[in-house]
Design an enzyme around this catalytic site. Structure first.
Site, PDB file in Angstrom:
ATOM      1  N   LYS A 204      -2.513   2.415  -0.896  1.00  0.00           N
ATOM      2  CA  LYS A 204      -3.686   1.541  -1.044  1.00  0.00           C
ATOM      3  C   LYS A 204      -4.794   2.291  -1.774  1.00  0.00           C
ATOM      4  O   LYS A 204      -5.343   1.798  -2.743  1.00  0.00           O
ATOM      5  CB  LYS A 204      -4.143   1.072   0.340  1.00  0.00           C
ATOM      6  CG  LYS A 204      -5.321   0.150   0.314  1.00  0.00           C
ATOM      7  CD  LYS A 204      -5.626  -0.412   1.697  1.00  0.00           C
ATOM      8  CE  LYS A 204      -6.951  -1.150   1.683  1.00  0.00           C
ATOM      9  NZ  LYS A 204      -7.313  -1.696   2.986  1.00  0.00           N
TER      10      LYS A 204
ATOM     11  N   GLU B 102      -0.321  13.271   1.090  1.00  0.00           N
ATOM     12  CA  GLU B 102       1.141  13.345   1.219  1.00  0.00           C
ATOM     13  C   GLU B 102       1.824  12.575   0.099  1.00  0.00           C
ATOM     14  O   GLU B 102       2.779  13.049  -0.532  1.00  0.00           O
ATOM     15  CB  GLU B 102       1.591  12.750   2.561  1.00  0.00           C
ATOM     16  CG  GLU B 102       1.112  13.490   3.785  1.00  0.00           C
ATOM     17  CD  GLU B 102      -0.190  12.924   4.340  1.00  0.00           C
ATOM     18  OE1 GLU B 102      -1.046  12.461   3.545  1.00  0.00           O
ATOM     19  OE2 GLU B 102      -0.365  12.961   5.563  1.00  0.00           O
TER      20      GLU B 102
ATOM     21  N   GLY C 272      -3.799  -1.371   5.649  1.00  0.00           N
ATOM     22  CA  GLY C 272      -2.550  -0.656   5.382  1.00  0.00           C
ATOM     23  C   GLY C 272      -1.410  -1.100   6.290  1.00  0.00           C
ATOM     24  O   GLY C 272      -0.303  -1.376   5.846  1.00  0.00           O
ATOM     25  N   ARG C 273      -1.692  -1.212   7.590  1.00  0.00           N
ATOM     26  CA  ARG C 273      -0.616  -1.551   8.537  1.00  0.00           C
ATOM     27  C   ARG C 273      -0.287  -3.039   8.541  1.00  0.00           C
ATOM     28  O   ARG C 273       0.596  -3.476   9.279  1.00  0.00           O
ATOM     29  CB  ARG C 273      -0.988  -1.053   9.934  1.00  0.00           C
ATOM     30  CG  ARG C 273      -2.361  -1.463  10.401  1.00  0.00           C
ATOM     31  CD  ARG C 273      -2.841  -0.621  11.569  1.00  0.00           C
ATOM     32  NE  ARG C 273      -4.226  -0.896  11.929  1.00  0.00           N
ATOM     33  CZ  ARG C 273      -5.281  -0.325  11.342  1.00  0.00           C
ATOM     34  NH1 ARG C 273      -5.103   0.537  10.363  1.00  0.00           N
ATOM     35  NH2 ARG C 273      -6.514  -0.622  11.723  1.00  0.00           N
TER      36      ARG C 273
ATOM     37  N   GLU D 273      -2.858   2.241  15.823  1.00  0.00           N
ATOM     38  CA  GLU D 273      -3.888   2.514  14.816  1.00  0.00           C
ATOM     39  C   GLU D 273      -4.948   1.406  14.851  1.00  0.00           C
ATOM     40  O   GLU D 273      -6.126   1.650  14.567  1.00  0.00           O
ATOM     41  CB  GLU D 273      -3.273   2.638  13.408  1.00  0.00           C
ATOM     42  CG  GLU D 273      -4.231   3.231  12.392  1.00  0.00           C
ATOM     43  CD  GLU D 273      -3.570   3.660  11.085  1.00  0.00           C
ATOM     44  OE1 GLU D 273      -3.163   4.821  10.958  1.00  0.00           O
ATOM     45  OE2 GLU D 273      -3.456   2.809  10.178  1.00  0.00           O
TER      46      GLU D 273
ATOM     47  N   HIS E 180      20.562   4.702  28.097  1.00  0.00           N
ATOM     48  CA  HIS E 180      21.180   5.994  28.406  1.00  0.00           C
ATOM     49  C   HIS E 180      20.244   7.151  28.083  1.00  0.00           C
ATOM     50  O   HIS E 180      20.680   8.290  27.949  1.00  0.00           O
ATOM     51  CB  HIS E 180      22.496   6.133  27.641  1.00  0.00           C
ATOM     52  CG  HIS E 180      23.471   5.062  28.025  1.00  0.00           C
ATOM     53  ND1 HIS E 180      24.296   5.172  29.122  1.00  0.00           N
ATOM     54  CD2 HIS E 180      23.689   3.833  27.502  1.00  0.00           C
ATOM     55  CE1 HIS E 180      25.014   4.063  29.233  1.00  0.00           C
ATOM     56  NE2 HIS E 180      24.662   3.232  28.263  1.00  0.00           N
TER      57      HIS E 180
ATOM     58  N   LYS F 141      -7.635  14.559   8.432  1.00  0.00           N
ATOM     59  CA  LYS F 141      -7.481  14.666   6.973  1.00  0.00           C
ATOM     60  C   LYS F 141      -8.462  15.685   6.408  1.00  0.00           C
ATOM     61  O   LYS F 141      -8.118  16.523   5.586  1.00  0.00           O
ATOM     62  CB  LYS F 141      -7.744  13.304   6.298  1.00  0.00           C
ATOM     63  CG  LYS F 141      -6.640  12.288   6.456  1.00  0.00           C
ATOM     64  CD  LYS F 141      -6.961  11.070   5.596  1.00  0.00           C
ATOM     65  CE  LYS F 141      -6.133   9.872   5.953  1.00  0.00           C
ATOM     66  NZ  LYS F 141      -6.546   8.635   5.285  1.00  0.00           N
TER      67      LYS F 141
HETATM   68  O1  F6P Z   1      -3.078   6.941   8.401  1.00  0.00           O
HETATM   69  C1  F6P Z   1      -4.174   6.306   7.846  1.00  0.00           C
HETATM   70  C2  F6P Z   1      -3.814   5.397   6.758  1.00  0.00           C
HETATM   71  O2  F6P Z   1      -5.004   5.085   6.133  1.00  0.00           O
HETATM   72  C3  F6P Z   1      -3.076   4.136   7.218  1.00  0.00           C
HETATM   73  O3  F6P Z   1      -3.926   3.161   7.674  1.00  0.00           O
HETATM   74  C4  F6P Z   1      -2.364   3.762   5.970  1.00  0.00           C
HETATM   75  O4  F6P Z   1      -1.336   2.859   6.224  1.00  0.00           O
HETATM   76  C5  F6P Z   1      -1.876   5.113   5.500  1.00  0.00           C
HETATM   77  O5  F6P Z   1      -2.946   5.992   5.808  1.00  0.00           O
HETATM   78  C6  F6P Z   1      -1.540   5.207   4.042  1.00  0.00           C
HETATM   79  O6  F6P Z   1      -2.637   4.901   3.249  1.00  0.00           O
HETATM   80  P1  F6P Z   1      -2.499   4.587   1.707  1.00  0.00           P
HETATM   81  O7  F6P Z   1      -1.616   3.390   1.546  1.00  0.00           O
HETATM   82  O8  F6P Z   1      -3.890   4.317   1.228  1.00  0.00           O
HETATM   83  O9  F6P Z   1      -1.891   5.796   1.042  1.00  0.00           O
END
Ligand code: F6P
Length: 541
Positions: free
Chosen positions: A205, A211, A265-266, A351, A382, A510
């Site tokens: 987003k 990462e 995002g979620r 979240e 199990h 972060k």
């Molecule tokens: O972990 C925080 C967050 O902002 C989530 O809400 C989101 O889904 C994820 O990081 C990835 O964010 P982006 O799509 O902006 O890379």
């Protein structure tokens, strides 16, 4: 004391909860032969049995009064209308617009967003068709056989879970997912791929997520080292809200699929974040997924609260954790292909509702989201079900079960059904000392040996669960199931008076990661605590 815990509806529920001590679900079933029928509801093809929850008519009345006190209907209407329900970021939360039909109209800041949504969906469909038909090829003219989604959190969990859940419908390129900044994951993924036939979807987003960018740069380097810089255009597309950062990475605007800041995002798998689903399974299947979610949206906005699945699930969750003090919420899908559903729900609910400050900016004095966890049945039986049956803390369980299956071994489905129903029944019924004694005596045990054996074999029972049935695990009903959990999350946020749509809690980690990264190269440049400094010293090569 907060206004919420002092409110009439909350206090009435608290008083009522006291009357539950000593009452058992078994007694309630004995007193009311219609309990299973009356404590059930359906919507968008899904069926919910909540008769194994510790509720009666009075509980439901009080819970519905609580929903009314919290103005739940007003909040639902506001969310659907594009109001700025995410008030710490002054944004709408309009995932429902992503699955609205073409003819709908939903306004954000005076602009109807539905034509934009369908514009992007149409572009995604054309692109997916081009890749799937072999019209869009890689730089060398080779057909795309593999796509790699690079994203994390909501830009990974949703599409990855859907791709696994609908695996039998796979009809296009193979989908791979890389999320972790641990290079082991991208290394293992690239090892099995050929650059000429691989397409990367960089999904973020904000397009600054550390990462994702690290993995995307690694992938780009891998591709360029095999096929040259010119290949990036045919092998990289982006899904984002941030055109400037996408450009900076070197992906042309023509290769970017857009979504908007009003998509959390979620809550984003319905947007262009779902591109890997379309590429691997085709546009028609993706539209079925959207249709199922839309059916649940309609149910959520129109069904009366007492028959409304998300409202009921939300109220039952709050009843369990805030008034009956259950420990956590277990998710137990009896469907192997829903293995990743648990991870998706964890991000969705924890979240969204893992907050301790209410909408007025005041600290809360009540529990908000429970810990959500789980695994697929029968594996979970199990592993951790021992604790659910006999541990000292009561946990609430959601059992999720498709009625029919479409694989080659339908006979095994009978076993799955039997196990699922047996577990919820066992959690509810328990087994008292008298029954255990009789059973052991029949096996020949007596005296001291018998007395010692009994307590270990007693099950307290009375442990609450929901059972949710899907006619089958197809795109439509999966869409409905996911939307159901999204809306339950929102319902609970309204009941707890918190904002479900921000996530400030991930920011501190972060920021500190950036400081620690600087300290790896230059320890003196950063003011670290003693523990972090000592650990870093051990980790330095
Ligand atoms: O972990 C925080 C967050 O902002 C989530 O809400 C989101 O889904 C994820 O990081 C990835 O964010 P982006 O799509 O902006 O890379």
């Amino acid at each position: 004391m907060s206004n919420l815990t002092q409110s009439p509806a909350w206090r009435a529920l608290q008083d009522h909860a006291r009357t539950w001590s000593g009452r058992t679900l078994l007694d309630l079933f004995a007193q009311d032969v219609d309990r299973a029928a009356s404590l059930s509801a359906s919507g968008a093809g899904l069926f919910l049995d909540y008769s194994k929850q510790r509720v009666d008519a009075r509980t439901l009345e009080l819970l519905l009064a609580f929903a009314e006190q919290q103005q739940l209907q007003g909040w639902i209407a506001r969310m659907f209308s594009g109001a700025l329900v995410n008030d710490t970021e002054q944004r709408a939360a309009l995932h429902v617009a992503l699955r609205a039909p073409r003819a709908a109209q939903i306004f954000v800041g005076g602009t109807d967003v539905v034509p934009r949504v369908h514009g992007v969906l149409d572009r995604m469909s054309s692109f997916a068709d081009a890749v799937r038909s072999g019209f869009w090829t890689g730089e060398t003219g080779a057909r795309i056989t593999d796509i790699v989604n690079i994203g994390i959190g909501g830009s990974d969990l949703g599409p990855r879970m859907v791709c696994e859940a609908l695996a039998p419908a796979a009809s296009g390129p193979r989908a791979h997912f890389v999320a972790n900044v641990d290079g082991a994951q991208i290394a293992a993924t690239l090892r099995g791929l050929k650059p000429a036939s691989t397409l990367f979807v960089v999904a973020s987003k904000v397009f600054t997520t550390q990462e994702t960018l690290a993995n995307a740069h690694t992938a780009r380097h891998w591709l360029v080292s095999h096929l040259g810089e010119g290949a990036v255009e045919r092998h990289f597309v982006a899904v984002s809200t941030n055109l400037a950062e996408v450009r900076k990475f070197g992906i042309a605007p023509a290769n970017m699929f857009e979504f908007w800041d009003w998509v959390g995002g979620r809550y984003s798998l319905w947007s262009a974040i779902g591109l890997p689903i379309m590429l691997a399974y085709g546009p028609a299947l993706f539209r079925e997924l959207l249709a199922g979610a839309h059916a649940m949206d309609q149910h959520f906005s129109h069904a009366p609260p007492a028959q409304n699945l998300p409202v009921l699930l939300g109220l039952l969750g709050v009843w369990n954790s805030n008034f009956l003090a259950t420990g956590s919420q277990v998710i137990a899908p009896y469907a192997q292909r829903l293995e990743r559903f648990v991870g998706w729900v964890q991000q969705l609910e924890m979240e969204s509702n893992g907050k301790a400050i209410d909408r007025e900016g005041m600290p809360v004095d009540y529990a908000t989201t429970p810990v959500l966890w789980g695994d697929v049945g029968t594996n979970a039986q199990h592993a951790f079900f021992q604790m659910l049956h006999q541990g000292p803390i009561t946990h609430a369980v959601d059992f999720i079960l498709p009625v029919t299956v479409d694989h080659e071994y339908p006979d095994q489905h009978r076993l799955l059904i039997a196990n699922c129903l047996a577990q919820s029944a066992a959690l509810m019924r328990g087994k008292d000392a008298g029954a255990v004694r009789a059973e052991l005596q029949a096996q020949g045990l007596s005296g001291d040996e018998l007395d010692k054996a009994i307590p270990h074999r007693v099950f307290r029972g009375n442990r609450p669960s929901n059972t949710l049935l899907l006619p089958r695990l197809d795109a439509y009903h999966l869409g409905a199931l996911l939307a159901l959990y999204e809306h339950r999350t929102f319902v609970q946020s309204v009941l707890w008076n918190i904002n479900a749509f921000d996530q400030w809690g991930v920011e501190l980690g972060k920021q500190l990661a950036q400081s620690v990264l600087r300290a790896i190269d230059d320890p003196a440049s950063v003011d670290l605590d003693g523990s972090t400094r000592a650990l870093l010293a051990r980790l330095r090569p």
